[in-house]
Design a protein around this motif. Structure first.
Motif, PDB file in Angstrom:
ATOM      1  N   PRO A 131      72.620  48.790  24.708  1.00  0.00           N
ATOM      2  CA  PRO A 131      72.746  50.060  25.458  1.00  0.00           C
ATOM      3  C   PRO A 131      74.196  50.325  25.817  1.00  0.00           C
ATOM      4  O   PRO A 131      74.887  49.456  26.334  1.00  0.00           O
ATOM      5  CB  PRO A 131      71.894  49.810  26.712  1.00  0.00           C
ATOM      6  N   LEU A 132      74.683  51.518  25.507  1.00  0.00           N
ATOM      7  CA  LEU A 132      76.053  51.875  25.831  1.00  0.00           C
ATOM      8  C   LEU A 132      76.143  52.171  27.322  1.00  0.00           C
ATOM      9  O   LEU A 132      75.415  53.001  27.853  1.00  0.00           O
ATOM     10  CB  LEU A 132      76.497  53.078  25.004  1.00  0.00           C
ATOM     11  N   ARG A 133      77.052  51.505  27.993  1.00  0.00           N
ATOM     12  CA  ARG A 133      77.131  51.567  29.444  1.00  0.00           C
ATOM     13  C   ARG A 133      78.129  52.629  29.883  1.00  0.00           C
ATOM     14  O   ARG A 133      79.074  52.935  29.184  1.00  0.00           O
ATOM     15  CB  ARG A 133      77.579  50.201  29.988  1.00  0.00           C
ATOM     16  N   ASP A 134      77.914  53.137  31.100  1.00  0.00           N
ATOM     17  CA  ASP A 134      78.933  54.017  31.667  1.00  0.00           C
ATOM     18  C   ASP A 134      79.853  53.257  32.620  1.00  0.00           C
ATOM     19  O   ASP A 134      80.890  53.760  33.027  1.00  0.00           O
ATOM     20  CB  ASP A 134      78.320  55.229  32.355  1.00  0.00           C
ATOM     21  N   ASP A 135      79.476  52.023  32.959  1.00  0.00           N
ATOM     22  CA  ASP A 135      80.337  51.141  33.749  1.00  0.00           C
ATOM     23  C   ASP A 135      80.879  51.823  34.996  1.00  0.00           C
ATOM     24  O   ASP A 135      82.066  51.731  35.315  1.00  0.00           O
ATOM     25  CB  ASP A 135      81.510  50.635  32.908  1.00  0.00           C
ATOM     26  N   ALA A 136      80.006  52.492  35.742  1.00  0.00           N
ATOM     27  CA  ALA A 136      80.458  53.289  36.885  1.00  0.00           C
ATOM     28  C   ALA A 136      81.049  52.445  38.008  1.00  0.00           C
ATOM     29  O   ALA A 136      81.716  52.980  38.895  1.00  0.00           O
ATOM     30  CB  ALA A 136      79.284  54.113  37.424  1.00  0.00           C
ATOM     31  N   ALA A 137      80.840  51.133  37.962  1.00  0.00           N
ATOM     32  CA  ALA A 137      81.344  50.285  39.050  1.00  0.00           C
ATOM     33  C   ALA A 137      82.826  49.981  38.930  1.00  0.00           C
ATOM     34  O   ALA A 137      83.434  49.485  39.884  1.00  0.00           O
ATOM     35  CB  ALA A 137      80.561  48.970  39.094  1.00  0.00           C
TER      36      ALA A 137
ATOM     37  N   LYS B 177      89.902  61.319  25.670  1.00  0.00           N
ATOM     38  CA  LYS B 177      89.598  60.214  26.579  1.00  0.00           C
ATOM     39  C   LYS B 177      90.042  60.534  28.011  1.00  0.00           C
ATOM     40  O   LYS B 177      89.383  60.142  28.976  1.00  0.00           O
ATOM     41  CB  LYS B 177      90.250  58.922  26.088  1.00  0.00           C
ATOM     42  N   ILE B 178      91.147  61.247  28.164  1.00  0.00           N
ATOM     43  CA  ILE B 178      91.537  61.670  29.514  1.00  0.00           C
ATOM     44  C   ILE B 178      90.484  62.632  30.063  1.00  0.00           C
ATOM     45  O   ILE B 178      90.051  62.523  31.220  1.00  0.00           O
ATOM     46  CB  ILE B 178      92.931  62.316  29.510  1.00  0.00           C
TER      47      ILE B 178
ATOM     48  N   VAL C 246      88.066  46.561  29.332  1.00  0.00           N
ATOM     49  CA  VAL C 246      88.921  47.590  28.739  1.00  0.00           C
ATOM     50  C   VAL C 246      88.353  47.971  27.378  1.00  0.00           C
ATOM     51  O   VAL C 246      87.733  47.157  26.696  1.00  0.00           O
ATOM     52  CB  VAL C 246      90.382  47.112  28.631  1.00  0.00           C
ATOM     53  N   TYR C 247      88.604  49.213  26.977  1.00  0.00           N
ATOM     54  CA  TYR C 247      87.875  49.772  25.843  1.00  0.00           C
ATOM     55  C   TYR C 247      88.804  50.300  24.750  1.00  0.00           C
ATOM     56  O   TYR C 247      90.018  50.407  24.922  1.00  0.00           O
ATOM     57  CB  TYR C 247      86.932  50.870  26.344  1.00  0.00           C
ATOM     58  N   SER C 248      88.171  50.630  23.626  1.00  0.00           N
ATOM     59  CA  SER C 248      88.898  51.084  22.444  1.00  0.00           C
ATOM     60  C   SER C 248      88.325  52.415  21.971  1.00  0.00           C
ATOM     61  O   SER C 248      87.218  52.803  22.354  1.00  0.00           O
ATOM     62  CB  SER C 248      88.765  50.057  21.315  1.00  0.00           C
ATOM     63  N   ALA C 249      89.079  53.096  21.131  1.00  0.00           N
ATOM     64  CA  ALA C 249      88.612  54.323  20.482  1.00  0.00           C
ATOM     65  C   ALA C 249      89.528  54.594  19.297  1.00  0.00           C
ATOM     66  O   ALA C 249      90.735  54.775  19.477  1.00  0.00           O
ATOM     67  CB  ALA C 249      88.616  55.504  21.446  1.00  0.00           C
TER      68      ALA C 249
ATOM     69  N   GLU D 136      81.320  60.212  29.213  1.00  0.00           N
ATOM     70  CA  GLU D 136      81.675  59.124  30.111  1.00  0.00           C
ATOM     71  C   GLU D 136      81.254  57.763  29.559  1.00  0.00           C
ATOM     72  O   GLU D 136      81.512  56.736  30.177  1.00  0.00           O
ATOM     73  CB  GLU D 136      81.049  59.368  31.486  1.00  0.00           C
ATOM     74  N   VAL D 137      80.604  57.746  28.400  1.00  0.00           N
ATOM     75  CA  VAL D 137      80.287  56.481  27.732  1.00  0.00           C
ATOM     76  C   VAL D 137      81.572  55.895  27.164  1.00  0.00           C
ATOM     77  O   VAL D 137      82.338  56.591  26.490  1.00  0.00           O
ATOM     78  CB  VAL D 137      79.248  56.701  26.612  1.00  0.00           C
ATOM     79  N   ARG D 138      81.789  54.614  27.429  1.00  0.00           N
ATOM     80  CA  ARG D 138      83.079  54.007  27.083  1.00  0.00           C
ATOM     81  C   ARG D 138      83.027  53.124  25.839  1.00  0.00           C
ATOM     82  O   ARG D 138      84.060  52.847  25.243  1.00  0.00           O
ATOM     83  CB  ARG D 138      83.570  53.156  28.263  1.00  0.00           C
ATOM     84  N   ASP D 139      81.868  52.639  25.485  1.00  0.00           N
ATOM     85  CA  ASP D 139      81.769  51.594  24.476  1.00  0.00           C
ATOM     86  C   ASP D 139      81.850  52.160  23.064  1.00  0.00           C
ATOM     87  O   ASP D 139      81.678  53.352  22.833  1.00  0.00           O
ATOM     88  CB  ASP D 139      80.458  50.823  24.658  1.00  0.00           C
ATOM     89  N   ASP D 140      82.091  51.267  22.122  1.00  0.00           N
ATOM     90  CA  ASP D 140      82.120  51.571  20.695  1.00  0.00           C
ATOM     91  C   ASP D 140      81.654  50.320  19.973  1.00  0.00           C
ATOM     92  O   ASP D 140      82.324  49.282  20.028  1.00  0.00           O
ATOM     93  CB  ASP D 140      83.535  51.965  20.261  1.00  0.00           C
ATOM     94  N   LEU D 141      80.504  50.399  19.299  1.00  0.00           N
ATOM     95  CA  LEU D 141      79.932  49.216  18.654  1.00  0.00           C
ATOM     96  C   LEU D 141      80.556  48.921  17.303  1.00  0.00           C
ATOM     97  O   LEU D 141      80.283  47.890  16.713  1.00  0.00           O
ATOM     98  CB  LEU D 141      78.418  49.397  18.489  1.00  0.00           C
TER      99      LEU D 141
END
Length: 760
Positions: free
Chosen positions: A248-254, A288-289, A194-197, A222-227
């Motif tokens: 590397p920022l992932r798109d986590d498509a799985a 984000k939506i 789960v991610y943040s923004a 579609e990039v979800r991460d935030d370092l």
């Protein structure tokens, strides 16, 4: 669960979750906070289990009073809310030692690892937690649908797996297990990352004017991460610094795109005090939506107050090895629901999105995202589409916070390709003013044989009255409303139709508002203006779903309506309208009909504001010498208040009459400029505040008798620009010193509205 969405009872589910910490809210206010959360469009709440609150001494577990996790979950269920339990052991949440008890820290164990001695203590904690959840999990027919172990653990996947095993052995069985995925975290496959923004971050240095990742969250991607989230703790506690290209920022498509920490506001630290606006929160959430989120989770959704134990306050601080000094008591977070139950502007802006997700989230969850345009270039049009191949939504934005604003976009017209046809919206180019976040429906099903090809207005909700179905749309400021139907049909009411492109193009014959109803075959479309849209609720009243328009905070409770007005007069309109209402706590005026709505005016004698102090200036107050501390050598919060400007406020006893007895609240609202403020009633510290540009609210309800007898004593330290504290550019121009512009006592009433027994 699929790779793109979550299913519930065989149907795609788009949850909306808000973080609410039961341990930081007085138990007597749980019901109201949860009621407002449900009315705000949440279908679930998340909550931390703070270990140090529940086991202050080894083996001495407490689950009573404000710490009664089971009672909190049951109260949430009573309001129709599911629960996500963030069960630690380490929580962060700006808590001392991340929620670890002091006695645990003194043992010198390798915490947050698979050290056997540490895991044995975790087994005890999880067993106790499981006992509180017995019978409440989803598998047992209860509201607990998910659990999170630890928090912000980025390099110990085997430890996360061990924590889940221990929790399940203790008896916790939930369909979804989550782990925070930001910062390039290594999350086992048995967890949903789960991610943040966030629009801002108090955890950044005072030399940073806007966090590096913040602008990214106002674009579609579609990039979800935030370092940046948690980076200060990685650096301070573990000595690890991640550059922008380090992970590397992932798109986590799985796995589905799930958020748990969309910034519902932002906390403040002494060295850095962000000023996140309601529009910031609205735009970030909608972005984000548009980027593909299928689970909106907010941190925080309701503010609270840091706990105090025998060793003092329980916030993170330089004294306990953290890089930030935060307020000792206040954890307001400028959340949609404030520390003392205040309803903020973004509560209403988010509710508009949540109404839409409640209505169409099951379809939206299955829609893939295509980013059509928008980069770092502020002059580029930012837009995206979510589509299932046949229908979808067009997202557009011209909003970014004032630090880096976006310009208006002129002559906008976009063609969206579906599997079997293209849709161009609008039919003629339109100018989009700066500062808007938009989502427009495409090929939206209205009624049998009738499709809304496009609309330049936002879907809010659908409801049925005695005459049939009503679709509710919200117009945007400065954009003409155009409805395009995929058939040639008769249009009446507030609409004017003309043939166009094989269908019917509808314009409005009257301005958007509660009376603007377009009549179509088989359905009516109510088009609200932005102000009315921000006042719209949908809730069950007397056994029937109804639309409610009101200018005061409101929620549903056992078929009645509960209002918390701050003013002596408020208004409520209902559709479908009951013939009569009965009021408790207010004088109810005669009903008046306005189209299909019925409107009541309420006089609330227990509400309203009264000014107690105005125009106090203490420019020559001495400021304590700046001190730096903590592992990152940041500015530390002052501890010497010997030179603080004292302001005594007499609180008339009559301001408490009726309000406290009627379960209302009495707040002291201090509008001031300075550095740090503390509020005392007698010798008791009741509130603290790092000035950052907003008024300071102090809840006097729990200390009503003492406040009436002794008054309130403020201790105010002066603002000194050269100290180096970061505040938002919008408020940097204040003069050095202390200025108390005003102190008002604000009485928040409580009114209960019931439908007459004959109509139930």
């Amino acid at each position: 669960m699929t790779s793109r969405w979550i299913e519930r009872a065989g149907k795609p589910w788009f949850p909306v979750t808000g973080e609410i910490h039961y341990a930081r809210i007085p138990r007597e206010r749980w019901s109201a906070v949860l009621g407002h959360a449900r009315a705000g469009g949440l279908d679930s709440v998340a909550t931390y289990v703070f270990w140090h609150a529940h086991e202050p001494e080894p083996g001495d577990f407490r689950w009573d009073g404000d710490l009664d996790l089971r009672a909190f979950i049951e109260e949430a269920a009573a309001h129709g809310l599911d629960v996500v339990v963030r069960m630690g052991p380490w929580a962060h949440g700006e808590a001392r030692y991340g929620g670890f008890p002091d006695w645990l820290m003194q043992l010198g164990l390798k915490t947050r690892t698979n050290d056997p001695a540490y895991l044995e203590l975790v087994r005890v904690l999880y067993a106790e937690t499981a006992a509180q959840l017995a019978g409440l999990t989803h598998a047992e027919g209860g509201p607990v649908v998910a659990a999170q172990v630890d928090n912000e653990l980025y390099d110990q996947p085997e430890h996360l797996s061990a924590l889940r095993e221990i929790a399940e052995e203790a008896g916790i069985q939930v369909p979804v297990w989550t782990a925070t995925g930001w910062g390039g975290a290594q999350v086992p496959e048995t967890f949903l990352p789960v991610y943040s923004a966030y629009a801002e971050g108090f955890w950044e240095d005072s030399t940073v004017d806007w966090p590096e990742f913040a602008p990214f969250h106002f674009r579609y991607s579609e990039v979800r991460d935030d370092l940046s989230v948690g980076a200060d703790l990685r650096e301070a506690l573990d000595g690890i610094v991640l550059g922008a290209d380090a992970v590397p920022l992932r798109d986590d498509a799985a796995v589905p795109f799930v958020t748990c920490e969309l910034g519902g506001g932002m906390h403040v630290a002494y060295h850095r005090r962000p000023l996140v606006s309601a529009q910031d929160v609205e735009a970030l959430a909608l972005a984000k939506i548009g980027s593909g989120s299928i689970w909106q989770g907010y941190y925080m959704y309701s503010g609270g107050t840091q706990r105090v134990d025998g060793r003092g306050t329980l916030q993170e601080s330089h004294a306990t090895g953290y890089p930030n000094d935060v307020p000792c008591l206040s954890y307001d977070f400028y959340a949609p629901i404030g520390e003392h139950g205040q309803i903020r502007p973004h509560y209403h802006l988010l509710r508009r999105q949540h109404l839409w997700l409640r209505e169409d989230g099951h379809r939206l969850a299955m829609m893939a995202t295509t980013v059509g345009g928008g980069s770092e270039d502020p002059d580029e049009l930012r837009w995206a589409v979510r589509s299932d191949g046949h229908s979808g939504y067009l997202f557009l934005t011209t909003y970014q916070p004032p630090k880096q604003p976006l310009a208006a976009q002129n002559g906008v017209q976009i063609t969206v390709g579906f599997d079997d046809a293209d849709v161009t919206v609008p039919t003629e180019p339109v100018d989009i003013p700066a500062g808007l976040s938009l989502v427009w429906p495409l090929r939206y099903p209205l009624a049998t044989g009738l499709v809304l090809r496009s609309a330049t207005a936002q879907v809010l909700t659908r409801i049925t009255d005695d005459e049939g179905e009503i679709l509710v749309l919200a117009a945007a400021e400065g954009i003409p409303v155009e409805l395009v139907l995929d058939a040639e049909v008769d249009v009446s009411g507030s609409g004017r139709g003309r043939p166009g492109d094989g269908g019917t193009v509808v314009s409005l014959a009257s301005a958007p508002g509660p009376d603007c109803v377009v009549e179509l075959p088989g359905i009516r479309i109510l088009v609200l203006d932005p102000v009315s849209a921000n006042r719209l609720y949908r809730m069950e009243v007397a056994g029937r779903e109804r639309l409610v328009l009101t200018d005061t905070p409101i929620y549903a409770d056992r078929g009645d309506l509960v209002l918390h007005p701050e003013h002596t007069q408020c208004h409520v309109s209902l559709l479908p309208a009951p013939a009569t209402l009965v009021a408790e706590g207010a004088e109810l005026g005669a009903a008046s009909d306005r189209g299909r709505w019925r409107r009541w005016t309420l006089a609330v004698p227990t509400a309203g504001a009264r000014r107690l102090v105005a125009g106090v200036r203490a420019a020559d107050v001495a400021a304590p010498k700046p001190v730096h501390g903590g592992p990152m050598n940041r500015l530390s919060a002052p501890t010497d208040f010997s030179s603080a400007a004292p302001v005594h406020i007499d609180v008339p006893r009559d301001v408490f009459a009726g309000a406290v007895a009627g379960a209302g609240r009495v707040l002291l609202r201090v509008t001031w400029t300075g550095d740090v403020g503390r509020a005392f009633v007698g010798d008791r510290l009741v509130s603290d505040h790092f000035w950052h540009g907003r008024a300071w609210d102090i809840d006097l309800t729990p200390v009503a008798d003492e406040a009436a007898e002794h008054g309130v004593r403020l201790e105010l330290l002066p603002w000194r620009r050269d100290t180096g504290v970061w505040v938002d550019p919008a408020v940097r121009g204040v003069r050095d010193g202390v200025v108390v512009e005003s102190v008002d006592v604000v009485r928040v009433g409580r009114v209960r509205l019931s439908v007459g027994d004959a109509e139930r």
